[in-house]
Scaffold this motif. Sequence first.
Motif, short mmCIF file in Angstrom:
data_model
loop_
_atom_site.label_atom_id
_atom_site.label_comp_id
_atom_site.label_asym_id
_atom_site.label_seq_id
_atom_site.Cartn_x
_atom_site.Cartn_y
_atom_site.Cartn_z
N SER A 46 12.03 14.52 59.26
CA SER A 46 12.99 15.53 58.81
C SER A 46 13.74 16.13 59.99
CB SER A 46 12.27 16.65 58.04
OG SER A 46 11.68 16.16 56.89
N LEU A 47 13.02 16.40 61.07
CA LEU A 47 13.66 16.98 62.25
C LEU A 47 14.66 16.01 62.88
CD1 LEU A 47 10.67 18.85 63.91
CD2 LEU A 47 12.53 19.80 62.55
N VAL A 48 14.36 14.72 62.84
CA VAL A 48 15.30 13.73 63.35
C VAL A 48 16.57 13.72 62.51
CG1 VAL A 48 15.68 11.25 63.65
CG2 VAL A 48 13.57 12.28 64.46
N VAL A 49 16.42 13.77 61.19
CA VAL A 49 17.58 13.79 60.29
C VAL A 49 18.42 15.04 60.57
CG1 VAL A 49 18.31 14.00 57.88
CG2 VAL A 49 16.46 12.42 58.50
N ILE A 50 17.77 16.18 60.69
CA ILE A 50 18.48 17.44 60.95
C ILE A 50 19.18 17.39 62.31
CG2 ILE A 50 18.14 19.90 61.41
CD1 ILE A 50 15.89 19.79 59.26
N ALA A 51 18.50 16.86 63.32
CA ALA A 51 19.09 16.79 64.66
C ALA A 51 20.31 15.88 64.69
CB ALA A 51 18.05 16.30 65.67
N LYS A 52 20.22 14.74 64.01
CA LYS A 52 21.37 13.83 63.98
C LYS A 52 22.55 14.47 63.26
CE LYS A 52 18.93 9.47 64.45
NZ LYS A 52 18.67 8.14 63.88
N ARG A 53 22.28 15.17 62.16
CA ARG A 53 23.37 15.84 61.43
C ARG A 53 23.96 16.97 62.28
NH1 ARG A 53 27.84 15.99 59.19
NH2 ARG A 53 28.16 17.64 57.67
N ALA A 54 23.11 17.70 62.99
CA ALA A 54 23.60 18.79 63.85
C ALA A 54 24.51 18.23 64.94
CB ALA A 54 22.43 19.56 64.45
N ASN A 55 24.17 17.07 65.49
CA ASN A 55 25.03 16.44 66.50
C ASN A 55 26.37 16.05 65.90
OD1 ASN A 55 23.32 16.66 68.69
ND2 ASN A 55 22.31 14.70 68.29
N GLN A 56 26.37 15.53 64.67
CA GLN A 56 27.64 15.19 64.01
C GLN A 56 28.49 16.44 63.81
OE1 GLN A 56 26.27 13.47 60.33
NE2 GLN A 56 26.28 11.38 61.14
N ILE A 57 27.89 17.50 63.33
CA ILE A 57 28.63 18.75 63.10
C ILE A 57 29.17 19.29 64.42
CG2 ILE A 57 28.39 21.16 62.37
CD1 ILE A 57 26.24 20.13 60.34
N PRO A 68 25.58 24.63 64.76
CA PRO A 68 25.45 23.36 64.03
C PRO A 68 24.04 23.10 63.50
CG PRO A 68 26.74 23.03 66.01
CD PRO A 68 26.23 24.44 66.05
N VAL A 69 23.01 23.51 64.21
CA VAL A 69 21.63 23.29 63.74
C VAL A 69 21.37 24.09 62.47
CG1 VAL A 69 19.20 23.63 64.30
CG2 VAL A 69 20.75 22.71 66.01
N LEU A 70 21.87 25.32 62.41
CA LEU A 70 21.68 26.14 61.22
C LEU A 70 22.39 25.54 60.01
CD1 LEU A 70 22.03 29.68 62.79
CD2 LEU A 70 19.94 28.50 62.14
N VAL A 71 23.58 25.00 60.23
CA VAL A 71 24.32 24.35 59.15
C VAL A 71 23.57 23.10 58.69
CG1 VAL A 71 26.48 23.22 58.51
CG2 VAL A 71 26.53 25.25 59.95
N ALA A 72 23.06 22.33 59.65
CA ALA A 72 22.34 21.10 59.32
C ALA A 72 21.05 21.40 58.54
CB ALA A 72 22.03 20.31 60.58
N ILE A 73 20.33 22.43 58.94
CA ILE A 73 19.11 22.81 58.21
C ILE A 73 19.45 23.23 56.79
CG2 ILE A 73 17.25 24.52 58.07
CD1 ILE A 73 17.16 24.48 61.14
N ASP A 74 20.50 24.01 56.64
CA ASP A 74 20.92 24.45 55.31
C ASP A 74 21.30 23.25 54.44
OD1 ASP A 74 21.69 26.72 53.49
OD2 ASP A 74 23.62 25.68 53.64
N GLU A 75 22.06 22.32 55.01
CA GLU A 75 22.44 21.12 54.26
C GLU A 75 21.21 20.30 53.89
OE1 GLU A 75 26.87 20.36 56.21
OE2 GLU A 75 25.27 18.92 56.58
N PHE A 76 20.26 20.17 54.80
CA PHE A 76 19.05 19.38 54.54
C PHE A 76 18.23 20.01 53.43
CE2 PHE A 76 14.65 18.12 55.34
CZ PHE A 76 14.79 16.75 55.37
N LEU A 77 18.03 21.32 53.49
CA LEU A 77 17.22 22.00 52.48
C LEU A 77 17.89 22.01 51.11
CD1 LEU A 77 15.82 25.02 54.52
CD2 LEU A 77 14.62 22.93 53.83
N ASN A 78 19.21 21.96 51.08
CA ASN A 78 19.95 21.92 49.81
C ASN A 78 20.31 20.50 49.39
OD1 ASN A 78 20.01 24.76 49.28
ND2 ASN A 78 21.48 24.95 50.94
N GLU A 79 19.68 19.53 50.04
CA GLU A 79 19.84 18.10 49.72
C GLU A 79 21.30 17.64 49.73
OE1 GLU A 79 17.70 17.46 46.09
OE2 GLU A 79 15.79 18.05 46.99
#
Length: 108
Positions: A30-41, A85-96
Motif C-alpha cells: 500500500s505504501l508503494v502504491v501511495i508513494a508512486k501516486r504521490a510522485n505522479q501528483i 502530494p502525499v496527503l492527496v495520494a493517501i486520500d485517493e488511496f483510502l477512497n479507492e
Amino acid sequence: MNTNKPAVPNTTITRNVRDLDKSTDNLYESLVVIAKRANQISNNMKEELHGKLAEFASSNDNLEEIFENREQIEISKHYERMPKPVLVAIDEFLNEKIYHRNPSKEQK
C-alpha cells in the motif's frame, strides 16, 4: 483554484495503519502504491507551476523586476498552500480512487 475537489487536509494527520492495508492486505505494498501516486501528483504540480511561472520569464531579468512581480508571488503562494502530494495520494488511496494491481499476485 478548483473548489469542486473534496477537502484534503493541509497538515499531517494521524492515520490508523490498518486502514492502509485493507485493499492490498500488505501495508508495504500500500505504501508503494501511495508513494508512486504521490510522485505522479508532485510531477504534475511541478510541471503546472513551471508552466505558469514561465509566462513571467524574460530574457533580461534584473533584481528589481524579480522582486516586484506580484502575480508571480501570488501563484507561488497558491502552490505553497496546496495540500502536499502525499496527503492527496493517501486520500485517493483510502477512497479507492487509485487503480493498482500486483502482477505477482495475479499469477498464483
